[in-house]
Enzyme design. Structure first.
Site, PDB file in Angstrom:
ATOM      1  N   GLU A  16     -22.086  11.694 -62.291  1.00  0.00           N
ATOM      2  CA  GLU A  16     -21.861  13.149 -62.703  1.00  0.00           C
ATOM      3  C   GLU A  16     -21.219  13.020 -63.579  1.00  0.00           C
ATOM      4  OE1 GLU A  16     -19.816  15.197 -59.826  1.00  0.00           O
ATOM      5  OE2 GLU A  16     -19.849  17.492 -61.200  1.00  0.00           O
ATOM      6  N   ASP A  31     -16.541  17.789 -55.398  1.00  0.00           N
ATOM      7  CA  ASP A  31     -15.603  19.696 -55.443  1.00  0.00           C
ATOM      8  C   ASP A  31     -17.156  19.970 -55.488  1.00  0.00           C
ATOM      9  OD1 ASP A  31     -17.170  19.252 -58.179  1.00  0.00           O
ATOM     10  OD2 ASP A  31     -14.909  19.324 -59.009  1.00  0.00           O
ATOM     11  N   ASP A  64     -19.049  14.150 -57.753  1.00  0.00           N
ATOM     12  CA  ASP A  64     -17.000  14.690 -57.860  1.00  0.00           C
ATOM     13  C   ASP A  64     -17.582  15.358 -56.143  1.00  0.00           C
ATOM     14  OD1 ASP A  64     -15.876  13.071 -59.682  1.00  0.00           O
ATOM     15  OD2 ASP A  64     -16.301  15.881 -60.710  1.00  0.00           O
ATOM     16  N   ASP A  74     -19.165  22.171 -58.002  1.00  0.00           N
ATOM     17  CA  ASP A  74     -19.646  21.170 -58.742  1.00  0.00           C
ATOM     18  C   ASP A  74     -20.201  20.436 -58.768  1.00  0.00           C
ATOM     19  OD1 ASP A  74     -19.488  23.515 -60.929  1.00  0.00           O
ATOM     20  OD2 ASP A  74     -17.942  22.687 -61.871  1.00  0.00           O
TER      21      ASP A  74
END
Ligand code: TSJ
Length: 650
Positions: free
Chosen positions: A435, A510, A508, A512
């Site tokens: 990503e 997180d 990641d 997203d």
């Protein structure tokens, strides 16, 4: 010798002979356990439970038991309890032994006495409790019957003592407790709660009204699940469709009986495109289908077409809807109970009894036809869904003919953003989907160029759940993934052409990142499923903490249930006097430089990856719908439960 003594002598000899034969019988089971329970792996170990539970289910189906409880004991032995009549304890004429003893000591003796009703359940291999006994270091049975508790114990199939009364009782029922023999189950003797729970839930769906529970009594894992569905397979269909949109509220349910064969069908259409038809014969999942499924499919197609024509929804000039059209979006469970089921096929999970085609067809046709007449609005929705499917099928075929000529997915068009590896050995090659461009850059410089390729993707890729085929193919990120993999698309998909046998999603840690990972997984699930089934798909596990002394990172802590403990232990290890190490918390891949990314997340020697597995198509479908749905809580739970971290050298 008196006449009486002679008789006694003869009886004794007969008794000895039968005992020897019994020993030979069970000895054979210990010599070739695989012949009786399929395997001595984890599968075989769990199979023992079903051999015992099946007996209690039969008692429930006969109308005498209503509650079955299964316990995993602290030592990984198993207890099964039912509230049925209790296995008969009277002396049998033929053997001169109590019936219950024969059940456990004579091969194939289960359910043969008592007369009446037939055995409905019964494992794939058609053996019984004596096999479990033979393969257990210890087994004991308690029969509550006639106000008394009768007890007997066995060691590796051999009777310890005569059946004895050990107390009084005011209930009836059977309790069997056994300890699988580690000499036989050399791979593992540890029970998997979720594996047992999944099948127990299925048994509850398949036998409506049955109350069945599973309890884990192992230290630190204590839990219990109770299952009871008054709706039976209707509840099963509702459960499968739980996270999906449906085109009518209540599943259609039919049941009937003909020539001693009972047939139940429950079905409901979702607004999606996937077909989930599951069939069972005598509670056994017939993965390969068979005559019951065939009868159902034929009936479904014919009844929908007949209805569409007689109501002029399909015109004279129109072609009939195909079976595939009519099954688009369908979720159905078919369950038959047959006195003498014939199982065929590679894995013996295909029902072969030919008379079942007609019976299923007839029973389902009549009920379904009636349903359509009585529910014209729902009927119209079903027909219209089929017509839409047929139009899509024809359009897709046309599109395929065009794209086959030049799809643009040929390997000669490898995407520019792909940093490919130098090796041509797909078996060792790995494709990292990363990503963001910055992490992509670090991954490119940190990787091992020989066998690791990097494909950076940007932002949110298309939500494939809701997009049409041509939109999907027009999306650049998706195209580059398909091209890089080399597997082709749609009807031309070929997993054996995969250029990498590891496809690693590196995002990641997180929100997203989780979203992008979910979209990628859905894409792979919907359009590259063989890649998933082959076990090629992984999720990278970047560390959550770094433990620093000065500017040097001494240790990385991986995410997991024990991450805080791990961190405290590492901090203690690097504390010298009053000088404590510092902790760096990583929020994203971008916070690591190329060397750190290699060390922590990409180096096969040190990294941690979770393999994404699809256990069962229906289950996976459900999970992915859930992942795609709006409910956040089940999604978080899923990720926590299913990201099974492993430190294996993958
Ligand atoms: F098979 C087994 F021993 F493993 C076993 C059997 C294990 C467990 C947990 C339960 C049972 C079992 C057997 N539960 N209920 C029964 N019922 C009979 O065996 C039974 C009882 C009465 C009569 C009768 O005709 O009176 C007939 C049968 C077959």
């Amino acid at each position: 010798m008196t006449e009486e003594n002679k008789n006694l002598e003869a009886l004794a000899q007969e008794y000895d002979a039968s005992q020897i034969q019994v020993l030979e019988g069970l000895e054979a089971v210990r010599m070739r356990p695989g012949m009786y329970i399929g395997s001595t792996s984890k599968e075989g170990l769990h199979h023992l439970v079903w051999e015992i539970v099946d007996n209690s289910i039969d008692e429930a189906l006969a109308g005498f038991a209503s509650q079955i409880d299964v316990f995993i004991e602290p030592d990984n032995s198993i207890t099964v309890v039912d509230d049925g009549r209790g296995i008969p304890v009277d002396i049998q004429e033929k053997t001169g032994r109590p019936a219950v003893e024969t059940v456990f000591t004579v091969l194939h003796a289960g359910g043969k006495f008592g007369g009446g009703g037939y055995k409905v359940s019964g494992g794939l291999h058609g053996v019984g409790s004596s096999v479990v006994n033979a393969l257990s270091t210890q087994l004991d049975v308690r029969v509550h019957k006639n106000g008394q508790i009768h007890y007997q114990e066995y060691r590796r199939g051999v009777v310890v003592d005569d059946l004895e009364v050990i107390g009084k009782t005011d209930r009836t029922g059977t309790t069997v407790h056994f300890t699988p023999d580690p000499e036989i189950f050399t791979e593992t003797t540890e029970y998997d709660f979720f594996k047992l729970a999944k099948r127990i839930q299925e048994l509850a769906f398949l036998n409506k009204g049955l109350k069945i529970s599973i309890s884990d009594k192992r230290e630190g894992h204590e839990q219990r699940k109770d299952f009871h569905y008054e709706g039976g397979i209707t509840s099963y269909v509702e459960y499968i469709n739980e996270n999906k949109d449906v085109i009518f509220e209540h599943p259609i349910y039919t049941d009937g009986e003909m020539d001693g064969i009972s047939v139940e069908v429950a079905m409901q259409y979702t607004t999606g495109y996937h077909e989930t038809v599951m069939s069972f014969a005598n509670n056994i999942h017939t993965h390969e289908g068979g005559t019951h499924e065939q009868g159902f499919r034929t009936a479904l197609t014919r009844v929908v077409n007949d209805y569409a024509r007689s109501n002029n929804i399909l015109k004279e000039k129109d072609d009939n809807l195909t079976g595939e059209d009519v099954r688009e979006g369908l979720t159905a469970v078919i369950s038959v109970k047959h006195p003498n089921p014939q199982f065929e096929g590679q894995t013996k999970t295909k029902l072969g009894n030919s008379e079942v085609v007609k019976i299923t067809n007839r029973l389902f046709s009549d009920a379904f036809q009636r349903f359509l007449l009585e529910n014209p609005q729902t009927a119209r929705k079903i027909v219209e869904k089929g017509i839409l499917a047929s139009k899509a099928r024809i359009a897709a075929k046309r599109a395929r003919e065009v794209t086959r000529k030049k799809s643009g997915l040929e390997i000669s068009n490898l995407p520019g953003k792909l940093a490919d590896c130098s090796s041509n050995n797909a078996e060792m090659n790995e494709l990292f989907i990363v990503e963001g461009d910055s992490a992509g850059g670090s991954a490119k410089s940190g990787r091992n160029r020989e066998y690791q390729a990097i494909l950076p993707i940007r932002g949110k890729i298309l939500n494939v759940e809701k997009a049409t085929m041509d939109k999907i193919l027009a999306n650049e990120e998706i195209r580059s993934l398909f091209t890089a993999m080399g597997t082709g698309f749609g009807a031309d998909f070929d997993v054996s052409k995969a250029r990498y046998q590891k496809l690693v999603i590196m995002t990641d840690a997180d929100v997203d990142g989780a979203h992008i990972r979910t979209l990628l997984l859905t894409l792979i699930y919907r359009f590259m499923r063989p890649v998933l089934e082959a076990g090629y798909v992984y999720i990278a596990q970047p560390p959550i903490y770094g433990v620093k002394v000065g500017s040097e990172i001494k240790e990385y802590i991986q995410p997991g249930a024990d991450q805080e403990t791990q961190l405290q232990e590492a901090l203690a290890r690097y504390t010298v006097g009053r000088s404590k190490p510092t902790v760096q918390r990583y929020k994203g891949l971008g916070e690591m430089d190329d060397h750190q990314l290699w060390e922590t997340t990409m180096d096969p020697e040190r990294r941690l990856m979770a393999r994404v597995s699809v256990d069962d198509a229906a289950e996976a479908d459900k999970i992915f719908d859930m992942l795609m749905g709006d409910k956040v809580e089940p999604r978080r739970e899923f990720i926590e439960e299913n990201a099974v971290y492993s430190t294996l050298d993958i």
